[in-house]
Design a protein around this motif. Structure first.
Motif, PDB file in Angstrom:
ATOM      1  N   ASP A   1      -5.426   1.923  -3.836  1.00 17.27           N
ATOM      2  CA  ASP A   1      -4.081   2.138  -3.318  1.00 17.27           C
ATOM      3  C   ASP A   1      -3.407   0.834  -2.900  1.00 17.27           C
ATOM      4  O   ASP A   1      -2.301   0.839  -2.366  1.00 17.27           O
ATOM      5  CB  ASP A   1      -4.087   3.123  -2.143  1.00 17.27           C
ATOM      6  CG  ASP A   1      -4.852   2.591  -0.926  1.00 17.27           C
ATOM      7  OD1 ASP A   1      -5.606   1.605  -1.092  1.00 17.27           O
ATOM      8  OD2 ASP A   1      -4.684   3.150   0.163  1.00 17.27           O
ATOM      9  N   VAL A   2      -4.062  -0.290  -3.151  1.00 19.05           N
ATOM     10  CA  VAL A   2      -3.476  -1.601  -2.875  1.00 19.05           C
ATOM     11  C   VAL A   2      -2.968  -2.198  -4.186  1.00 19.05           C
ATOM     12  O   VAL A   2      -3.706  -2.276  -5.170  1.00 19.05           O
ATOM     13  CB  VAL A   2      -4.510  -2.543  -2.230  1.00 19.05           C
ATOM     14  CG1 VAL A   2      -3.955  -3.956  -2.103  1.00 19.05           C
ATOM     15  CG2 VAL A   2      -4.926  -2.018  -0.868  1.00 19.05           C
TER      16      VAL A   2
ATOM     17  N   GLN B   1       0.831  -1.202   0.000  1.00 23.96           N
ATOM     18  CA  GLN B   1       0.000   0.000   0.000  1.00 23.96           C
ATOM     19  C   GLN B   1       0.866   1.253   0.000  1.00 23.96           C
ATOM     20  O   GLN B   1       0.346   2.360  -0.094  1.00 23.96           O
ATOM     21  CB  GLN B   1      -0.914   0.021   1.232  1.00 23.96           C
ATOM     22  CG  GLN B   1      -2.078  -0.954   1.178  1.00 23.96           C
ATOM     23  CD  GLN B   1      -2.953  -0.851   2.410  1.00 23.96           C
ATOM     24  OE1 GLN B   1      -2.558  -1.254   3.499  1.00 23.96           O
ATOM     25  NE2 GLN B   1      -4.149  -0.315   2.238  1.00 23.96           N
TER      26      GLN B   1
END
Length: 226
Positions: free
Chosen positions: A141-142, A94
């Protein structure tokens, strides 16, 4: 006297009922809050990571001679996809964007092939391994970093997954076959679905078949020549 006693009993019952009503209401709200929090934090159980700068320093200063060791040292392991025809390990970050992760790996250990980046995914091809980077479909965002053996790709992936990333000619060569694309396409049609990439925590897509578009850069990759 009896009237006073009756009023007292009624008063006690009223207090008891009000207490139950407020208690149940609060309990219900606590449950709803917990559910909402769980949904909002889909990845609350992801492995912890150091800061972005520390991850990049770990990769750039690594003495790893293989891409598997480099990824293992740089990112936490999230999941493993095992079949009787290969294994794929899913790492996650992340802290880095897809581009940052791909650039850091390719700058340290040069891939044999680097695909174009399309639809939030990119592929780096190394001897014996494919590194497949994808953004999560649940949370942007991963980034999943899939370290798949070439055996796993050869026997499980749908060729349609690589649409727009690299040509079938390059992919055939990377998999040591002169006709992997056509054979695998037929197999996927016959069995109904094939592996189509790890896109959610604990889940992967069923791939579709299709014709290839795009091209692959020979060697180098992001940051080549630096």
């Amino acid at each position: 006297m009896r009237s006073y006693l009756g009023l007292i009993i009624v008063g006690i019952l009223a207090v008891f009922l009000l207490f139950n009503i407020f208690t149940n209401d609060n309990g219900s709200r606590r449950g709803m809050s917990g559910s909402d929090n769980y949904q909002e934090n889909t990845y609350k159980d992801l492995p912890s990571e150091p800061d972005k700068s520390e991850i990049l320093d770990t990769i750039s200063s690594s003495n790893a001679s293989s891409i598997s060791t480099l990824i293992e040292n740089g990112f936490p392991l999230l999941d493993t996809v095992k079949t009787d025809k290969g294994i794929s390990k899913i790492y996650v970050t992340q802290k880095l964007t897809l581009k940052e992760a791909a650039d850091a790996l390719a700058d340290k250990i040069e891939p044999e092939e680097t695909s174009q980046k399309q639809d939030d995914k990119q592929v780096l091809v190394y001897p014996d391994h494919f590194v497949i980077l994808q953004k999560s479909q649940e949370q942007q965002d991963v980034v999943f970093i899939e370290l798949a053996s070439d055996q796993f790709v050869r026997n499980n992936y749908s060729p349609g997954f690589f649409n727009g990333l690299m040509t079938y000619y390059i992919l055939n060569r990377a998999l040591g076959s002169d006709n992997w694309y056509n054979k695998r396409k037929s197999a996927c049609k016959a069995q109904g679905n094939c592996y189509g990439g790890y896109v959610q925590s604990g889940r992967f897509n069923s791939g579709t078949t299709g014709s290839f578009r795009g091209s692959s850069q020979r060697g180098g990759g992001p940051g080549a020549g630096k």
